[in-house]
Design a protein around this motif. Structure first.
Motif, PDB file in Angstrom:
ATOM      1  N   ARG A   1      40.708 -32.002  15.841  1.00  0.00           N
ATOM      2  CA  ARG A   1      42.158 -32.008  15.658  1.00  0.00           C
ATOM      3  C   ARG A   1      42.717 -30.945  16.597  1.00  0.00           C
ATOM      4  O   ARG A   1      43.024 -29.843  16.203  1.00  0.00           O
ATOM      5  N   ALA A   2      42.822 -31.284  17.859  1.00  0.00           N
ATOM      6  CA  ALA A   2      43.194 -30.278  18.852  1.00  0.00           C
ATOM      7  C   ALA A   2      44.669 -29.923  18.718  1.00  0.00           C
ATOM      8  O   ALA A   2      45.486 -30.726  18.297  1.00  0.00           O
ATOM      9  N   ALA A   3      44.981 -28.710  19.093  1.00  0.00           N
ATOM     10  CA  ALA A   3      46.326 -28.185  18.911  1.00  0.00           C
ATOM     11  C   ALA A   3      47.344 -28.892  19.795  1.00  0.00           C
ATOM     12  O   ALA A   3      48.528 -28.912  19.501  1.00  0.00           O
ATOM     13  N   ASN A   4      46.888 -29.480  20.904  1.00  0.00           N
ATOM     14  CA  ASN A   4      47.855 -30.082  21.812  1.00  0.00           C
ATOM     15  C   ASN A   4      48.185 -31.537  21.472  1.00  0.00           C
ATOM     16  O   ASN A   4      48.839 -32.216  22.234  1.00  0.00           O
ATOM     17  N   LEU A   5      47.730 -32.018  20.338  1.00  0.00           N
ATOM     18  CA  LEU A   5      48.120 -33.361  19.922  1.00  0.00           C
ATOM     19  C   LEU A   5      49.562 -33.308  19.417  1.00  0.00           C
ATOM     20  O   LEU A   5      49.932 -32.416  18.669  1.00  0.00           O
ATOM     21  N   GLU A   6      50.337 -34.294  19.815  1.00  0.00           N
ATOM     22  CA  GLU A   6      51.754 -34.288  19.463  1.00  0.00           C
ATOM     23  C   GLU A   6      51.943 -34.687  18.003  1.00  0.00           C
ATOM     24  O   GLU A   6      51.458 -35.728  17.568  1.00  0.00           O
ATOM     25  N   THR A   7      52.649 -33.861  17.262  1.00  0.00           N
ATOM     26  CA  THR A   7      52.921 -34.180  15.860  1.00  0.00           C
ATOM     27  C   THR A   7      54.345 -34.711  15.735  1.00  0.00           C
ATOM     28  O   THR A   7      55.214 -34.402  16.550  1.00  0.00           O
ATOM     29  N   ILE A   8      54.560 -35.538  14.714  1.00  0.00           N
ATOM     30  CA  ILE A   8      55.888 -36.123  14.515  1.00  0.00           C
ATOM     31  C   ILE A   8      56.340 -35.818  13.095  1.00  0.00           C
ATOM     32  O   ILE A   8      55.885 -36.459  12.143  1.00  0.00           O
ATOM     33  N   GLU A   9      57.197 -34.816  12.978  1.00  0.00           N
ATOM     34  CA  GLU A   9      57.690 -34.424  11.654  1.00  0.00           C
ATOM     35  C   GLU A   9      58.935 -35.212  11.273  1.00  0.00           C
ATOM     36  O   GLU A   9      59.147 -35.533  10.120  1.00  0.00           O
ATOM     37  N   ARG A  10      59.811 -35.446  12.272  1.00  0.00           N
ATOM     38  CA  ARG A  10      61.040 -36.170  11.967  1.00  0.00           C
ATOM     39  C   ARG A  10      61.612 -36.786  13.240  1.00  0.00           C
ATOM     40  O   ARG A  10      61.313 -36.341  14.349  1.00  0.00           O
ATOM     41  N   VAL A  11      62.418 -37.826  13.016  1.00  0.00           N
ATOM     42  CA  VAL A  11      63.099 -38.492  14.125  1.00  0.00           C
ATOM     43  C   VAL A  11      64.580 -38.543  13.780  1.00  0.00           C
ATOM     44  O   VAL A  11      64.944 -38.982  12.683  1.00  0.00           O
ATOM     45  N   SER A  12      65.414 -38.097  14.695  1.00  0.00           N
ATOM     46  CA  SER A  12      66.865 -38.129  14.456  1.00  0.00           C
ATOM     47  C   SER A  12      67.547 -38.873  15.584  1.00  0.00           C
ATOM     48  O   SER A  12      67.123 -38.813  16.740  1.00  0.00           O
ATOM     49  N   GLY A  13      68.621 -39.533  15.250  1.00  0.00           N
ATOM     50  CA  GLY A  13      69.411 -40.193  16.281  1.00  0.00           C
ATOM     51  C   GLY A  13      70.322 -41.232  15.667  1.00  0.00           C
ATOM     52  O   GLY A  13      70.346 -41.412  14.439  1.00  0.00           O
ATOM     53  N   ARG A  14      71.028 -41.898  16.539  1.00  0.00           N
ATOM     54  CA  ARG A  14      71.892 -42.973  16.039  1.00  0.00           C
ATOM     55  C   ARG A  14      71.011 -44.129  15.579  1.00  0.00           C
ATOM     56  O   ARG A  14      69.872 -44.265  16.006  1.00  0.00           O
ATOM     57  N   ALA A  15      71.596 -44.945  14.699  1.00  0.00           N
ATOM     58  CA  ALA A  15      70.815 -46.044  14.127  1.00  0.00           C
ATOM     59  C   ALA A  15      71.449 -47.385  14.469  1.00  0.00           C
ATOM     60  O   ALA A  15      72.623 -47.456  14.842  1.00  0.00           O
ATOM     61  N   CYS A  16      70.634 -48.415  14.343  1.00  0.00           N
ATOM     62  CA  CYS A  16      71.077 -49.794  14.564  1.00  0.00           C
ATOM     63  C   CYS A  16      70.707 -50.592  13.314  1.00  0.00           C
ATOM     64  O   CYS A  16      69.575 -50.497  12.840  1.00  0.00           O
TER      65      CYS A  16
END
Lengths: 424, 204
Positions: free
Chosen positions: B3-18
């Motif tokens: 579980r390398a530290a440079n793996l991208e984590t995704i805690e939340r996504v924000s933006g306009r919605a459709c």
């Protein structure tokens, strides 16, 4: 230490994850027994090489087939196939069965899938392997890339629901009619995040081909796996293919999330209206609907017995001049068997067009793509809008008997006028 | 597995919605099969919902100006049913969507989303209806899909969202990215493979 009693899916996942006990919802890493890839192999192999990995985990457990667009209908498809062949060579894949037919048919008819195995494929109809008591699931290409490199895959253990099939199917009622009835009654998401077991006295007496039809449509019920118990029928089928395999079934006392009893006695031939496999009525209700094309093909219903039923219906008759009948055998072996039995001859005499084995028109690739405004009755599994060509075409899903009967009249009609055979 | 530290984590996504209404929207609608001929996923974004959009003659939510630049796609039940084609979430991702909120998702579609780092949040029906309405009325607003907190926030409020536990853990620890994990673990895999006789027999 033995864990709690498990359903068929639970047993497969317990073995392949090395866990003594499992519960639905558990997140596991499973060892894959067989990985099947069709044209998507090119994407997976390229992704894997991009990750710096030059070898698949076990070239003997990877099976590559060209079926969706074989023989190539365009130069671009031919280039895709060229890439697949070259990568197969580079990676030393043992089982390249590129020109043999539809992946699910080829794997099963060659005995390459065995009861209790965990099989993943780059195709949602990988649930088909459940007909042999294997846990088969479709996965995407990135998942498959990971499998190719490591032989492992993360999975969430699904709960199992069971359909107990009871009663006595009437004449002219086939496995396709039963599974369409289930989709119509219980919905196309009844199996979502779940494994399905088909059981009960009717399941026990079904032949292997009928089981393949029903397990194949498991994905149309949303299921991860769709399994039949491996029994004497399965053992005999595999023995004919030189494979010795014992039985495989659920542990006594295992837990099901739900058990649905399906009485098949009152069933009539069924048909799914556009644009969902769950939009199901009896064929009789659609009597007289004009069809421009009748298609007998796909991993659902284009085996030798399906072609034999169509030939029985069409023997001594002609395809209506108002329509066309396209027959795409599921595999080269199926085509050979149907040629030897005389079914191909009968179908050709009746006016059918026989194409090369493969997926053909089912996913709208070639060999029978529909124009806008056209109506097709099809022995396939999906009638989504646009699947077989124009989004303005309409596809009705039914049994091979219903497809052949509609070909005679140029209109949808109750197949029992022409065929009163019993489910095999 | 490392579980390398440079793996991208995704805690939340924000933006306009459709807002895309309808249940049982299948993969053939999301990306018709005729666009699958490529051996890569490049350019698929242009073809997302190609047939639906052609039929709607510019009146499809994906073509609506008010939803321009949306990152969150709000959908109904059993979204993504049908084929295992990864082209479906790939096409939507390449069109700019980074998260999905719906009533339920077909399993293979949701699995493919996880492998691409796209969270799929499931809401209770009443909350989903309220979110759909809110996005329709006020498409300018920011919607946040919070994987860590298990919530979805819009002007309709912050509501509980369900994320399948395994995929959620993968998004949060970065292991959703199989390619990155493979890159990290490449050496380990090679050395493991070399110890397995059935692999060795087939190499060279």
């Amino acid at each position: 230490m033995a864990g709690s009693p498990q359903t068929m899916a639970g047993k497969v996942l317990a073995r392949t994850s090395g866990r003594d006990d499992l519960s639905p919802g558990d997140f596991i890493t499973a060892r894959i027994d067989v990985a099947m890839l069709h044209e998507a192999f090119a994407i997976c192999a390229i992704q894997m090489k991009a990750a710096g990995i030059e070898k698949v985990w076990d070239p003997d457990k990877v099976i590559v087939i060209l079926d969706h667009f074989f023989p190539a209908p365009s130069e671009r498809h031919a280039q895709g196939h060229q890439a697949v062949r070259s990568l197969v060579e580079q990676l030393g894949i043992t089982h390249f069965l590129g020109h043999e037919g539809i992946c699910h048919q080829v794997l099963t008819e060659r005995g390459l899938v065995r009861p209790g195995e965990l099989v993943v494929g780059t195709d949602s109809h990988s649930t088909t392997y459940g007909a042999l008591g294997a846990a088969g699931a479709g996965i995407g290409t990135t998942d498959m890339t990971y499998v190719l490199a490591t032989g492992e895959l993360w999975m969430q253990v699904p709960a199992t629901i069971r359909f107990e099939l009871i009663g006595e199917p009437g004449p002219g009622v086939t496995a396709k009619d039963i599974v369409l009835h289930i989709a119509g009654t219980y919905g196309v998401d009844v199996g979502q995040y779940r494994a399905i077991e088909f059981g009960g006295p009717v399941a026990a007496r079904l032949g292997q081909s009928s089981r393949l039809t029903m397990a194949n449509m498991g994905t149309e019920l949303g299921a991860k796996f769709a399994m039949f118990e491996a029994d004497a029928v399965t053992s005999a089928y595999l023995a004919e293919r030189g494979v010795t395999a014992g039985g495989f079934g659920p542990d006594p006392g295992c837990e099901y999330e739900a058990v649905y009893e399906v009485d098949v006695s009152p069933l009539t031939p069924q048909i799914a209206l556009p644009h969902s496999p769950g939009n199901v009525r009896s064929v009789a209700e659609l009597e007289g609907t004009k069809v421009d094309q009748a298609f007998l093909g796909s991993c659902t219903n284009a085996r030798a017995d399906d072609l034999a039923i169509a030939a029985e219906v069409l023997r001594g008759r002609r395809v209506s001049p108002d329509t066309r009948l396209i027959v795409t055998p599921a595999s080269r072996q199926v085509a050979l068997d149907a040629a030897r039995s005389g079914a191909i001859e009968t179908l050709l005499e009746a006016g059918a067009s026989i194409t090369a084995p493969g997926c053909g028109a089912c996913p709208g690739g070639h060999n029978g793509v529909l124009a806008g405004g056209e109506v097709c009755i099809s022995s396939t599994n999906r009638n989504f809008r646009g699947r077989m060509g124009s989004p303005d075409a309409e596809v009705y899903l039914a049994s091979p008997a219903s497809v052949a009967a509609a070909a005679i009249e140029g209109r949808i009609t109750d197949p029992r006028k022409y065929w009163k055979g019993r489910i095999q | 597995m490392s579980r390398a530290a440079n793996l991208e984590t995704i805690e939340r996504v924000s933006g306009r919605a459709c807002a895309l209404h309808g249940d049982d929207i299948d993969t053939d609608r999301i990306i018709p099969a005729r666009f699958l001929r490529a051996i890569t996923f490049d350019g698929l974004g242009d073809h997302a919902f190609a047939d639906d959009r052609a039929q709607a003659k510019g009146d499809h939510p994906l073509d609506a100006e008010r939803f321009d630049g949306a990152r969150v796609l709000v959908v109904g039940h059993n979204f993504g049913c049908g084929s295992s084609r990864e082209h479906a979430p790939q096409a939507l991702m390449r069109r700019g969507f980074a998260a999905f909120v719906g009533g339920s998702f077909a399993e293979i579609f949701a699995g493919n989303c996880t492998m691409l780092g796209l969270p799929c949040a499931t809401l209770a029906d009443a909350d989903l209806d309220a979110l759909m309405d809110s996005v329709e009325v006020d498409p300018e607003q920011e919607v946040t899909v919070d994987v860590e907190a298990r919530t979805v926030t819009s002007r309709a409020g912050t509501v509980d969202a369900h994320f399948a536990e395994g995929p959620r853990a993968q998004l949060l620890d970065g292991s959703w990215n199989a390619t990155a994990v493979l890159l990290e673990a490449g050496d380990a895999i090679e050395s493991t493979a070399a110890r397995l006789p059935y692999v060795r027999d087939f190499s060279d």
